[in-house]
Design an enzyme around this catalytic site. Sequence first.
Site, PDB file in Angstrom:
ATOM      1  N   ARG A  27      -4.768  -8.715  -8.302  1.00  0.00           N
ATOM      2  CA  ARG A  27      -3.839  -8.727  -7.173  1.00  0.00           C
ATOM      3  C   ARG A  27      -2.962  -9.977  -7.301  1.00  0.00           C
ATOM      4  O   ARG A  27      -3.261 -10.887  -8.075  1.00  0.00           O
ATOM      5  CB  ARG A  27      -4.579  -8.830  -5.823  1.00  0.00           C
ATOM      6  CG  ARG A  27      -5.451  -7.643  -5.448  1.00  0.00           C
ATOM      7  CD  ARG A  27      -4.622  -6.412  -5.093  1.00  0.00           C
ATOM      8  NE  ARG A  27      -5.478  -5.328  -4.614  1.00  0.00           N
ATOM      9  CZ  ARG A  27      -6.170  -4.491  -5.390  1.00  0.00           C
ATOM     10  NH1 ARG A  27      -6.125  -4.617  -6.697  1.00  0.00           N
ATOM     11  NH2 ARG A  27      -6.895  -3.533  -4.860  1.00  0.00           N
ATOM     12  N   LYS A  83       2.628   3.696   6.659  1.00  0.00           N
ATOM     13  CA  LYS A  83       3.658   2.697   6.369  1.00  0.00           C
ATOM     14  C   LYS A  83       4.890   3.371   5.736  1.00  0.00           C
ATOM     15  O   LYS A  83       6.021   3.072   6.090  1.00  0.00           O
ATOM     16  CB  LYS A  83       3.109   1.619   5.425  1.00  0.00           C
ATOM     17  CG  LYS A  83       2.093   0.674   6.067  1.00  0.00           C
ATOM     18  CD  LYS A  83       2.764  -0.300   6.996  1.00  0.00           C
ATOM     19  CE  LYS A  83       1.829  -1.333   7.591  1.00  0.00           C
ATOM     20  NZ  LYS A  83       2.410  -2.057   8.729  1.00  0.00           N
ATOM     21  N   CYS A 140       0.823  -1.227   0.000  1.00  0.00           N
ATOM     22  CA  CYS A 140       0.000   0.000   0.000  1.00  0.00           C
ATOM     23  C   CYS A 140       0.854   1.273   0.000  1.00  0.00           C
ATOM     24  O   CYS A 140       0.318   2.372  -0.059  1.00  0.00           O
ATOM     25  CB  CYS A 140      -0.947   0.005   1.200  1.00  0.00           C
ATOM     26  SG  CYS A 140      -2.295  -1.168   1.010  1.00  0.00           S
ATOM     27  N   LYS A 158      -9.278  -9.968   4.595  1.00  0.00           N
ATOM     28  CA  LYS A 158      -8.829  -9.613   3.249  1.00  0.00           C
ATOM     29  C   LYS A 158      -9.470 -10.547   2.233  1.00  0.00           C
ATOM     30  O   LYS A 158     -10.087 -11.551   2.599  1.00  0.00           O
ATOM     31  CB  LYS A 158      -7.314  -9.712   3.190  1.00  0.00           C
ATOM     32  CG  LYS A 158      -6.693  -8.736   4.164  1.00  0.00           C
ATOM     33  CD  LYS A 158      -5.223  -8.687   4.028  1.00  0.00           C
ATOM     34  CE  LYS A 158      -4.750  -7.339   4.504  1.00  0.00           C
ATOM     35  NZ  LYS A 158      -3.524  -6.923   3.862  1.00  0.00           N
ATOM     36  N   TYR A 165      -3.516   4.362   5.811  1.00  0.00           N
ATOM     37  CA  TYR A 165      -2.660   3.190   6.076  1.00  0.00           C
ATOM     38  C   TYR A 165      -1.324   3.264   5.315  1.00  0.00           C
ATOM     39  O   TYR A 165      -0.251   3.061   5.883  1.00  0.00           O
ATOM     40  CB  TYR A 165      -3.444   1.939   5.690  1.00  0.00           C
ATOM     41  CG  TYR A 165      -2.715   0.635   5.809  1.00  0.00           C
ATOM     42  CD1 TYR A 165      -2.426   0.090   7.060  1.00  0.00           C
ATOM     43  CD2 TYR A 165      -2.335  -0.085   4.672  1.00  0.00           C
ATOM     44  CE1 TYR A 165      -1.769  -1.140   7.165  1.00  0.00           C
ATOM     45  CE2 TYR A 165      -1.689  -1.309   4.772  1.00  0.00           C
ATOM     46  CZ  TYR A 165      -1.406  -1.828   6.020  1.00  0.00           C
ATOM     47  OH  TYR A 165      -0.762  -3.033   6.119  1.00  0.00           O
TER      48      TYR A 165
HETATM   49  P1  NAD Z   1      -3.212  -8.791  12.004  1.00  0.00           P
HETATM   50  O1  NAD Z   1      -4.214  -7.710  12.150  1.00  0.00           O
HETATM   51  O2  NAD Z   1      -3.699 -10.204  11.984  1.00  0.00           O
HETATM   52  O3  NAD Z   1      -2.107  -8.654  13.142  1.00  0.00           O
HETATM   53  C1  NAD Z   1      -1.683  -7.413  13.665  1.00  0.00           C
HETATM   54  C2  NAD Z   1      -1.688  -7.544  15.166  1.00  0.00           C
HETATM   55  O4  NAD Z   1      -1.216  -6.314  15.742  1.00  0.00           O
HETATM   56  C3  NAD Z   1      -3.104  -7.765  15.732  1.00  0.00           C
HETATM   57  O5  NAD Z   1      -3.177  -8.977  16.444  1.00  0.00           O
HETATM   58  C4  NAD Z   1      -3.332  -6.567  16.631  1.00  0.00           C
HETATM   59  O6  NAD Z   1      -4.053  -6.876  17.814  1.00  0.00           O
HETATM   60  C5  NAD Z   1      -1.898  -6.143  16.948  1.00  0.00           C
HETATM   61  N1  NAD Z   1      -1.857  -4.754  17.388  1.00  0.00           N
HETATM   62  C6  NAD Z   1      -2.554  -3.696  16.880  1.00  0.00           C
HETATM   63  N2  NAD Z   1      -2.322  -2.608  17.618  1.00  0.00           N
HETATM   64  C7  NAD Z   1      -1.471  -2.976  18.608  1.00  0.00           C
HETATM   65  C8  NAD Z   1      -0.900  -2.274  19.698  1.00  0.00           C
HETATM   66  N3  NAD Z   1      -1.165  -0.975  19.910  1.00  0.00           N
HETATM   67  N4  NAD Z   1      -0.077  -2.953  20.523  1.00  0.00           N
HETATM   68  C9  NAD Z   1       0.177  -4.279  20.333  1.00  0.00           C
HETATM   69  N5  NAD Z   1      -0.354  -4.988  19.327  1.00  0.00           N
HETATM   70  C10 NAD Z   1      -1.171  -4.341  18.461  1.00  0.00           C
HETATM   71  O7  NAD Z   1      -2.381  -8.468  10.681  1.00  0.00           O
HETATM   72  P2  NAD Z   1      -1.348  -9.357   9.874  1.00  0.00           P
HETATM   73  O8  NAD Z   1      -1.982  -9.706   8.593  1.00  0.00           O
HETATM   74  O9  NAD Z   1      -0.778 -10.418  10.726  1.00  0.00           O
HETATM   75  O10 NAD Z   1      -0.232  -8.256   9.549  1.00  0.00           O
HETATM   76  C11 NAD Z   1       0.993  -8.158  10.264  1.00  0.00           C
HETATM   77  C12 NAD Z   1       1.788  -6.983   9.725  1.00  0.00           C
HETATM   78  O11 NAD Z   1       2.026  -7.149   8.332  1.00  0.00           O
HETATM   79  C13 NAD Z   1       1.097  -5.634   9.885  1.00  0.00           C
HETATM   80  O12 NAD Z   1       2.056  -4.651  10.187  1.00  0.00           O
HETATM   81  C14 NAD Z   1       0.513  -5.374   8.516  1.00  0.00           C
HETATM   82  O13 NAD Z   1       0.335  -4.008   8.261  1.00  0.00           O
HETATM   83  C15 NAD Z   1       1.570  -6.002   7.626  1.00  0.00           C
HETATM   84  N6  NAD Z   1       1.024  -6.398   6.318  1.00  0.00           N
HETATM   85  C16 NAD Z   1       0.182  -7.469   6.229  1.00  0.00           C
HETATM   86  C17 NAD Z   1      -0.327  -7.827   4.990  1.00  0.00           C
HETATM   87  C18 NAD Z   1      -1.251  -9.001   4.831  1.00  0.00           C
HETATM   88  O14 NAD Z   1      -1.631  -9.301   3.693  1.00  0.00           O
HETATM   89  N7  NAD Z   1      -1.642  -9.699   5.877  1.00  0.00           N
HETATM   90  C19 NAD Z   1       0.022  -7.090   3.850  1.00  0.00           C
HETATM   91  C20 NAD Z   1       0.853  -5.997   3.989  1.00  0.00           C
HETATM   92  C21 NAD Z   1       1.389  -5.678   5.227  1.00  0.00           C
END
Ligand code: NAD
Length: 344
Positions: free
Chosen positions: A224, A155, A122, A194, A151
């Site tokens: 995608r 990032k 993103c 997603k 978002y």
């Molecule tokens: P997810 O939402 O399953 O996990 C993120 C976790 O962070 C959640 O469990 C949430 O409770 C925790 N969190 C949020 N705020 C918090 C805080 N203040 N303190 C402590 N914990 C907190 O998401 P994911 O898919 O596992 O993504 C993990 C990382 O990868 C993220 O940074 C996301 O932006 C990045 N990302 C994921 C994808 C994807 O396709 N899943 C794509 C691009 C980037």
Amino acid sequence: MKSSDVVLVTGAGGFIGGHLVSHLLSRGFTRVVAVDCKEIQDWYQIAPNARTLQRDLRDRDACLEVTEGVDHVFNLAADMGGMGFIETHKAECMLSVLINTHMLMAAREHGVKRFLYTSSACVYNGEKQVRPDVTALREEDAYPAMPEDGYGWEKLFSERMCRHFTEDFGIPTRVVRYHNVYGPNGTYDGGREKAPAAICRKVIEAKLSGRHEIEIWGDGEQTRSFMYIDDCLKGTLALMESGFGEPINLGSDQLVTINQLVDMVEDIAGIKLKRRYKLDAPKGVRGRNSDNTLIKQVLGWAPDIRLEDGLAKTYAWIYDQMAGERTFPLELAPRALAATGTAD
Ligand code: NAD
């Protein structure tokens, strides 16, 4: 990284973080600290052999506490979700900057050896993603900056903070730009899910209810690429262990339309559904793909898992959740093991 090093994973109650903790333990790391702000019984995976903490990492003191004595940080915590969430919760997404700022400051204070930040596709300039047959995005396409509002801006800003913490304070950082990661043990309902998980859920709902219809966001021709979680874990660890400090794509380069994704899930489910297109739903950019030239060159990494195979595993897990069965291995059982995690 040595197996006796202390490794911290933030966002460990979430999808990728939960898998990463299990993966590190399976690779022989013995001192893994898992932190998330969610109630521990709500984590997708709870590893009995990790030190499990519930902390809100927007708070600076919490960041200082969890990084004390830590050698390597995988900083995954973020307030995020799929398009339906990020297009409607821009301020919440941007507030994740508190996590990344305080985690970097704490890492500096405690002399952390390596800090990996999970960025996203993103961050890429929206003008380069206006056609379904998009040219795959190379790392330099993040500039001139026009990322996803909310978002994506957060990032991109946090990526730059990593760069400058390295340049000015000498903290080695790694920045990975994930492109759509999917797999079991992640969000599939509630609004933060997603596309792959949402489509599996909708197909399963149709199958279980006998109402053979599906709602698709947009016209289904948006494109995608989707990376299975096991490929994501291998790439993430390889990047952390490498000497490469610039942002790098980690994603599949197999471009598919959302309609093709639905075709695949229908094949897995063994049904055909009537499609209703919701044209005013959040859709994100028209096309997005990962150019993997750099990661092949730097890490020799390429995804191994075919989309059909990864989707079949994801579908099976979501089906089990929805049908009320629990067929996954006990050590991965969410919630049930809450009492055995070393929570404090
Ligand atoms: P997810 O939402 O399953 O996990 C993120 C976790 O962070 C959640 O469990 C949430 O409770 C925790 N969190 C949020 N705020 C918090 C805080 N203040 N303190 C402590 N914990 C907190 O998401 P994911 O898919 O596992 O993504 C993990 C990382 O990868 C993220 O940074 C996301 O932006 C990045 N990302 C994921 C994808 C994807 O396709 N899943 C794509 C691009 C980037």
